[in-house]
Motif scaffolding. Structure first.
Motif, PDB file in Angstrom:
ATOM      1  N   UNK A 102      10.508 -98.708 -60.223  1.00 51.84           N
ATOM      2  CA  UNK A 102       9.607 -99.138 -59.154  1.00 51.84           C
ATOM      3  C   UNK A 102       8.811 -97.957 -58.591  1.00 51.84           C
ATOM      4  N   UNK A 103       7.527 -98.104 -58.519  1.00 54.08           N
ATOM      5  CA  UNK A 103       6.682 -97.059 -57.936  1.00 54.08           C
ATOM      6  C   UNK A 103       6.466 -97.388 -56.450  1.00 54.08           C
ATOM      7  N   UNK A 104       7.263 -96.733 -55.645  1.00 51.88           N
ATOM      8  CA  UNK A 104       7.240 -96.969 -54.196  1.00 51.88           C
ATOM      9  C   UNK A 104       6.640 -95.736 -53.514  1.00 51.88           C
ATOM     10  N   UNK A 145       3.916-100.401 -55.684  1.00 49.39           N
ATOM     11  CA  UNK A 145       2.567-100.217 -56.212  1.00 49.39           C
ATOM     12  C   UNK A 145       2.355-100.692 -57.647  1.00 49.39           C
ATOM     13  N   UNK A 146       3.413-100.671 -58.455  1.00 51.78           N
ATOM     14  CA  UNK A 146       3.219-101.037 -59.864  1.00 51.78           C
ATOM     15  C   UNK A 146       3.590-102.488 -60.166  1.00 51.78           C
ATOM     16  N   UNK A 147       3.741-103.283 -59.127  1.00 53.40           N
ATOM     17  CA  UNK A 147       3.977-104.715 -59.307  1.00 53.40           C
ATOM     18  C   UNK A 147       2.870-105.492 -58.615  1.00 53.40           C
ATOM     19  N   UNK A 148       2.416-106.531 -59.263  1.00 53.88           N
ATOM     20  CA  UNK A 148       1.351-107.359 -58.679  1.00 53.88           C
ATOM     21  C   UNK A 148       1.392-108.748 -59.307  1.00 53.88           C
ATOM     22  N   UNK A 149       0.539-109.604 -58.788  1.00 52.78           N
ATOM     23  CA  UNK A 149       0.400-110.944 -59.351  1.00 52.78           C
ATOM     24  C   UNK A 149       1.559-111.870 -59.045  1.00 52.78           C
ATOM     25  N   UNK A 150       1.729-112.885 -59.895  1.00 55.53           N
ATOM     26  CA  UNK A 150       2.736-113.929 -59.660  1.00 55.53           C
ATOM     27  C   UNK A 150       4.163-113.383 -59.753  1.00 55.53           C
ATOM     28  N   UNK A 210      15.033-100.906 -52.454  1.00 53.57           N
ATOM     29  CA  UNK A 210      13.658-100.451 -52.235  1.00 53.57           C
ATOM     30  C   UNK A 210      13.626 -99.192 -51.364  1.00 53.57           C
ATOM     31  N   UNK A 211      14.467 -99.170 -50.324  1.00 61.97           N
ATOM     32  CA  UNK A 211      14.453 -98.052 -49.377  1.00 61.97           C
ATOM     33  C   UNK A 211      14.947 -96.743 -49.981  1.00 61.97           C
ATOM     34  N   UNK A 212      15.627 -96.797 -51.115  1.00 64.63           N
ATOM     35  CA  UNK A 212      16.056 -95.562 -51.783  1.00 64.63           C
ATOM     36  C   UNK A 212      14.868 -94.671 -52.117  1.00 64.63           C
ATOM     37  N   UNK A 213      13.749 -95.289 -52.454  1.00 64.23           N
ATOM     38  CA  UNK A 213      12.569 -94.536 -52.877  1.00 64.23           C
ATOM     39  C   UNK A 213      11.619 -94.219 -51.732  1.00 64.23           C
ATOM     40  N   UNK A 214      11.820 -94.841 -50.583  1.00 66.86           N
ATOM     41  CA  UNK A 214      10.938 -94.630 -49.434  1.00 66.86           C
ATOM     42  C   UNK A 214      11.220 -93.274 -48.770  1.00 66.86           C
ATOM     43  N   UNK A 215      12.427 -92.745 -49.003  1.00 65.74           N
ATOM     44  CA  UNK A 215      12.902 -91.505 -48.363  1.00 65.74           C
ATOM     45  C   UNK A 215      13.080 -91.677 -46.861  1.00 65.74           C
ATOM     46  N   UNK A 216      13.583 -92.838 -46.487  1.00 65.20           N
ATOM     47  CA  UNK A 216      13.888 -93.100 -45.086  1.00 65.20           C
ATOM     48  C   UNK A 216      15.043 -92.220 -44.610  1.00 65.20           C
ATOM     49  N   UNK A 217      15.096 -91.999 -43.308  1.00 57.79           N
ATOM     50  CA  UNK A 217      16.176 -91.199 -42.716  1.00 57.79           C
ATOM     51  C   UNK A 217      17.390 -92.048 -42.354  1.00 57.79           C
ATOM     52  N   UNK A 218      17.513 -93.220 -42.943  1.00 61.65           N
ATOM     53  CA  UNK A 218      18.557 -94.171 -42.535  1.00 61.65           C
ATOM     54  C   UNK A 218      19.806 -94.149 -43.403  1.00 61.65           C
ATOM     55  N   UNK A 219      19.706 -93.685 -44.652  1.00 56.05           N
ATOM     56  CA  UNK A 219      20.828 -93.824 -45.583  1.00 56.05           C
ATOM     57  C   UNK A 219      22.079 -93.044 -45.157  1.00 56.05           C
ATOM     58  N   UNK A 220      21.906 -91.761 -44.853  1.00 57.69           N
ATOM     59  CA  UNK A 220      23.069 -90.934 -44.492  1.00 57.69           C
ATOM     60  C   UNK A 220      23.718 -91.420 -43.195  1.00 57.69           C
TER      61      UNK A 220
END
Length: 444
Positions: free
Chosen positions: A70-72, A351-356, A170-180
């Motif tokens: 996934x390109x996030x 970003x790399x997913x679209x459409x139906x 999804x949030x793994x790739x966002x680099x959120x400060x929530x995981x730790x």
């Protein structure tokens, strides 16, 4: 006290029934039913000896695949923190003079941590892999804690279900400060539920939550939850012990957070700040000002930011908003809680997913969460007999989060910790549904 606890349980149930009525894409719930049936059968029938290790391996594999597949985009606050980490690696501390870190100095925790990891392997994928590790351990802890609440088979079901919940992946790739902090918070809950209530455990939990606070200033909610939990089960025989443990918890926690804050202030990072007076501009009031925005449903927005941070009297600005919009607050509160607990798709961008195909994935994700919330509401139905203390503790935490987010800024992303608590109680809902179906079959 038992009657008060029961009344509080009923109020919490009614609040979440009200929220669940307004879940979006109700028909999408049908997409998730088959997945839940499969999860139910695996939890019920599969003979897996070391289930915790099995969960970790499956969760970690799925998360590793997702970060490459996934390109996030790294956006918003997390883009700022990531760029600051890269600057820190180069010895460039100019970012400390920017608006973001002068206003939110507490976000330095993740920035420093990321800089350390990037020093070892200077590639963003290293951060995502570590996030995958943390979120996989979260799955295992959900299983371990759930076993103290429901039977083994139901604990297996809900932890397996969490593996396939798209939003944490999804949030793994966002680099959120929530995981730790989420992982540390769950482990703290595990210790509260499984370990003996004593000074040693209080110190360990306080230190853990102090560490979590270094990454995200949310630990105080868990501290409040522990205090309420102790009050709920206090008695003449235990009052001295509980008061002593709570006092040790508070002293250790605030000592830990104060020392951490002072170390940052005395570090070379702070020496780069040209205007130290603006290092922290009433961020607490900002959270309330933004959170009470009827125009933007309590969600961060540039308009409020510009007005607030250019104001000379933030308190007066907040008072004016309250006076102007107070009669609209009931509707605002309902909208905020619905968004927070039931709408992860709101800020999901791949970003790399679209459409139906992409729309189907979003519909499935929303349907999955809808079904989770329905089972959660069933889990909240109070028992006629006295409920387990572990369950009451989790309900107290959920109630605190519910109440606090009525007033402060929200985002679907902030529901990360909330949904972990929701999953902890799902086993009760599954168990009750199973019992109901069996009783109906007997009647036929």
């Amino acid at each position: 006290m038992k009657k008060l606890i029961k009344i509080a349980e009923i109020i919490l149930l009614l609040l979440f029934i009200g929220i669940t009525i307004f879940i979006k894409q109700k028909l999408a719930t049908l997409l998730a039913i088959q997945a839940f049936i499969l999860i139910y059968l695996i939890g019920k029938k599969a003979k897996i000896k070391n289930y915790g290790l099995f969960l970790f391996c499956i969760a970690f594999l799925i998360r590793l695949i997702s970060i490459f597949l996934l390109k996030v985009e790294i956006a918003d606050d997390f883009e700022t923190m990531y760029k600051a980490s890269l600057s820190l690696l180069k010895g460039n501390l100019d970012f400390m003079n920017g608006f973001y870190f002068r206003t939110y100095p507490f976000q330095l925790g993740l920035t420093l941590y990321q800089a350390i990891l990037l020093k070892i392997w200077n590639n963003v994928i290293s951060l995502k892999i570590m996030n995958s590790l943390y979120t996989s351990l979260i799955v295992v802890l959900l299983y371990k804690i759930s076993r103290k609440i429901v039977k083994e088979e139901y604990a297996r079901m809900i932890s397996l279900g969490y593996i396939f919940f798209l939003y944490p992946i999804y949030l793994n790739s966002v680099l959120t400060n929530q995981h730790i902090p989420a992982l540390i918070t769950l482990y703290s809950i595990y210790r509260i539920i499984t370990k003996e209530e004593n000074i040693k455990n209080s110190i360990i939990i306080a230190l853990l939550l102090g560490l979590a606070n270094f990454f995200r200033t949310e630990s105080i909610i868990i501290i409040l939850g522990i205090i309420c939990y102790n009050i709920a089960y206090i008695s003449k025989d235990t009052i001295k012990k509980k008061l002593k443990n709570v006092l040790v918890l508070l002293i250790t926690y605030f000592l830990c957070t104060t020392i951490t804050s002072q170390l940052i202030m005395l570090s070379p990072l702070n020496t780069q700040v040209e205007n130290k007076e603006s290092l922290e501009k009433n961020v607490t009031i900002w959270k309330f000002y933004c959170g009470l925005s009827t125009k933007y449903n309590g969600i961060y927005n540039v308009e409020d930011q510009d007005v607030y941070f250019n104001s000379k009297d933030e308190k007066q600005l907040l008072i004016e908003r309250i006076n102007k919009d107070k009669w609209n607050f009931p509707i605002l509160f309902l909208k905020k809680e619905v968004i927070l607990w039931t709408q992860t798709n709101y800020d999901l961008r791949i970003n790399n997913l679209s459409g139906k195909g992409y729309q189907l994935l979003l519909d499935y994700n929303q349907g999955f969460l809808n079904l989770v919330m329905i089972l959660f509401v069933i889990s909240l139905i109070p028992k006629k007999k006295e409920e387990k203390k572990e369950i009451i503790f989790i309900k107290i935490l959920i109630a605190l989060y519910f109440g606090i987010y009525l007033l402060i800024e929200i985002s679907p992303r902030y529901a990360y910790n909330l949904h972990m608590l929701v999953f902890l109680l799902l086993g009760l809902g599954i168990e009750r549904c199973e019992r109901f179906i069996k009783e109906r079959k007997k009647m036929i």
